[in-house]
Design an enzyme around this catalytic site. Structure first.
Site, PDB file in Angstrom:
ATOM      1  N   THR A  85      23.636  52.127  35.701  1.00 41.96           N
ATOM      2  CA  THR A  85      22.974  53.367  35.265  1.00 41.96           C
ATOM      3  C   THR A  85      21.480  53.224  35.582  1.00 41.96           C
ATOM      4  OG1 THR A  85      23.074  52.371  33.068  1.00 41.96           O
ATOM      5  CG2 THR A  85      24.460  54.289  33.444  1.00 41.96           C
ATOM      6  N   LYS A 212      21.677  49.828  21.917  1.00 43.28           N
ATOM      7  CA  LYS A 212      21.400  49.024  23.111  1.00 43.28           C
ATOM      8  C   LYS A 212      19.999  49.319  23.663  1.00 43.28           C
ATOM      9  CE  LYS A 212      21.472  46.702  26.748  1.00 43.28           C
ATOM     10  NZ  LYS A 212      22.332  46.189  27.752  1.00 43.28           N
ATOM     11  N   CYS A 266      17.185  45.510  33.226  1.00 39.85           N
ATOM     12  CA  CYS A 266      17.498  46.133  31.944  1.00 39.85           C
ATOM     13  C   CYS A 266      16.234  46.521  31.197  1.00 39.85           C
ATOM     14  CB  CYS A 266      18.299  45.152  31.091  1.00 39.85           C
ATOM     15  SG  CYS A 266      19.654  44.432  32.010  1.00 39.85           S
ATOM     16  N   PHE A 331      12.984  36.379  38.568  1.00 41.97           N
ATOM     17  CA  PHE A 331      12.436  37.301  37.562  1.00 41.97           C
ATOM     18  C   PHE A 331      12.243  36.643  36.205  1.00 41.97           C
ATOM     19  CE2 PHE A 331      16.785  38.425  36.204  1.00 41.97           C
ATOM     20  CZ  PHE A 331      16.625  38.742  34.859  1.00 41.97           C
ATOM     21  N   LYS A 332      12.808  35.435  36.061  1.00 41.65           N
ATOM     22  CA  LYS A 332      12.504  34.653  34.859  1.00 41.65           C
ATOM     23  C   LYS A 332      12.812  33.178  35.137  1.00 41.65           C
ATOM     24  CE  LYS A 332      16.673  35.633  32.210  1.00 41.65           C
ATOM     25  NZ  LYS A 332      17.116  36.150  30.920  1.00 41.65           N
ATOM     26  N   ARG A 339      16.101  39.753  41.919  1.00 43.24           N
ATOM     27  CA  ARG A 339      16.113  41.216  41.872  1.00 43.24           C
ATOM     28  C   ARG A 339      15.120  41.756  40.853  1.00 43.24           C
ATOM     29  NH1 ARG A 339      21.760  42.534  40.286  1.00 43.24           N
ATOM     30  NH2 ARG A 339      21.186  40.887  38.837  1.00 43.24           N
TER      31      ARG A 339
END
Ligand code: SAJ
Length: 422
Positions: A85, A212, A266, A331-332, A339
């Site tokens: 999404t 969420k 997210c 990204f971490k 990504r």
């Protein structure tokens, strides 16, 4: 009602581990994905995504005959939709993948089936999904019109697992189950209890959707607070890492860590789902997104400043003689997932604008691919330390924490994660 066959639609970062875990509990699982390559890879017992131990679980499930992938939905007792999404222009949520998945499963639905939306969704998406299903199947009844008597049960059960720990968190985390009716919730709890050891807590579909989004927005706002503090402290010549350590000694303060921006798929996305629904009300949530999205540019300004300072101290050199090494692309920390990484965006921007050599250091990957490979070469930590004049620390990987302090002497350092700036 027992679930003999479970179908998972969308075999990505959430769908594939979920399908594999159901299969590991000896459920017959049909995985559905529009990507033929992903389907073929899974049917060979291999995986197309990065997640620790997932390869073993998928291999075992496929070899034992419990998991099979296909591009065409087939009849099942429960359907879990785990498609992306993303957002489209203006940060509005893009529900087209949910719409396509609903329309794809509608023809194979039968009386008594359970349909669960797992994708992170704006409030109202589960009702929308149920409407799409009802539109396609006027011969079946749905909870929005027939309540507890409906043929098809519908629920929202958002995934909340942390990339890198998906298999453990899928089993251990509590699960929020938002059925469109109490019966829908009850059935969904029964399904998840196949493998969930955490508590399955029941609520409405809308609350589950908002729950969420709230979790990820909470984290985003808290990271924005840390990022803003780092910018303020830089102005005031205060070490933000020391400051946060001290403030966190207060029993009711727990500040997160500043960084070069918020990455992943997210936390940088979900808060917008709240903002786009309630733009007038979601002031803090929007501002937090803007603060975090603005951080990479602040880091780039710091890099430019470090180069300028280096040149002031080394007047015989020009900018093209200055070598910059960017430490970290993921990204971490301690993962190989690049990504939506602010570290990648910053490194690419440095490479595009700096006239001298730019070295990329990422101990978690073997080689660069795509656009990154055109502009950059991958260096080992020691090599980069030896060659660079300016070092930009972007990810707190353990290999970087292990660098002995004296090796940094003589370099200009921009440390966005406080690894060396203790
Ligand atoms: N970050 C900071 N400072 C911090 C913590 C994180 O800058 O103190 C940055 C990270 O470097 C990274 C980004 O935030 O760039 C996001 O990383 P993360 O570890 O906070 O979260 P994700 O995106 O890997 O996973 C999140 C999780 N959500 C929460 O912790 C509330 C996970 O549980 C969700 O399932 C996942 O989003 C998701 O799929 O929504």
């Amino acid at each position: 009602m027992s679930f003999e066959i479970i179908s998972v639609v969308g075999l990505g970062y959430i769908g594939l581990p979920t399908a594999a875990v159901f299969a590991s509990r000896k459920k017959k699982v049909i995985g559905v994905d529009v990507n033929q390559t992903a389907v073929d890879t899974i049917n060979r017992g291999e995986i197309h995504i990065i997640e620790p131990d997932l390869d073993m679980v998928v291999h075992a499930a496929v070899s034992a005959g419990y998991l099979r992938a296909t591009t065409r939905p087939e009849a099942a007792d429960a359907f879990l939709i785990a498609v992306p999404t993303p957002f489209k222009g203006g940060h509005a949520p893009d529900l087209s993948y949910i719409e396509a998945a609903s329309k794809a499963i509608a023809p194979v639905l039968k009386r008594g089936d359970l349909v669960i939306l797992e994708s992170t969704s704006p409030v109202g998406a589960t009702e929308q999904m149920a409407a799409w299903l009802a539109e396609a199947r006027s011969d079946l009844t749905f909870p929005q019109t027939h309540g507890e008597d409906s043929d098809i049960r519908v629920a929202h059960c958002p995934e909340r697992v942390l990339p890198g720990h998906v298999l453990r968190e899928l089993v251990q985390n509590d699960r929020v189950i938002g059925g469109m009716t109490p019966k829908c919730s009850k059935l969904a709890v029964k399904l998840y209890k196949t493998f969930v050891e955490g508590e399955c807590v029941v609520t409405s579909a809308r609350t589950a959707e908002m729950c969420k989004l709230t979790e990820n927005s909470f984290r985003d706002v808290n990271i924005a607070f840390a990022n803003e503090l780092s910018i303020i402290c830089d102005k005031l010549d205060i070490n933000v890492w020391e400051l946060i350590r001290l403030a966190n000694r207060h029993p009711r303060v727990n500040i997160l860590q500043p960084g070069p921006g918020v990455g992943g798929h997210c936390i940088a996305v979900d808060p917008w789902f709240i903002v786009s629904k309630t733009p007038e009300q979601a002031k803090l949530i929007r501002t937090a997104r803007e603060v975090n999205d603005g951080k990479p540019q602040w880091v780039l300004d710091k890099v430019r400043l470090a180069v300028a300072e280096y040149l002031q101290e080394n007047t015989e050199k020009t900018a093209k003689d200055v070598t910059i090494a960017c430490f970290g692309l993921a990204f971490k920390p301690d993962i190989d997932d690049l990504r939506e990484s602010p570290a990648v965006a910053i490194t690419q921007q440095v490479a595009a604008t700096h006239p001298g050599p730019v070295l990329a250091v990422e101990p978690n990957i073997e080689k660069l691919s795509g656009k990154l490979a055109d502009k950059l070469t991958l260096y080992k930590v020691e090599q980069a330390l030896a060659e660079a004049d300016v070092i930009v620390l972007l990810v707190d990987h353990k290999e970087f924490k292990d660098v002995a302090k004296p090796l940094l002497d003589g370099h200009k350092v921009v440390d966005t994660r406080g690894v060396w700036a203790v």
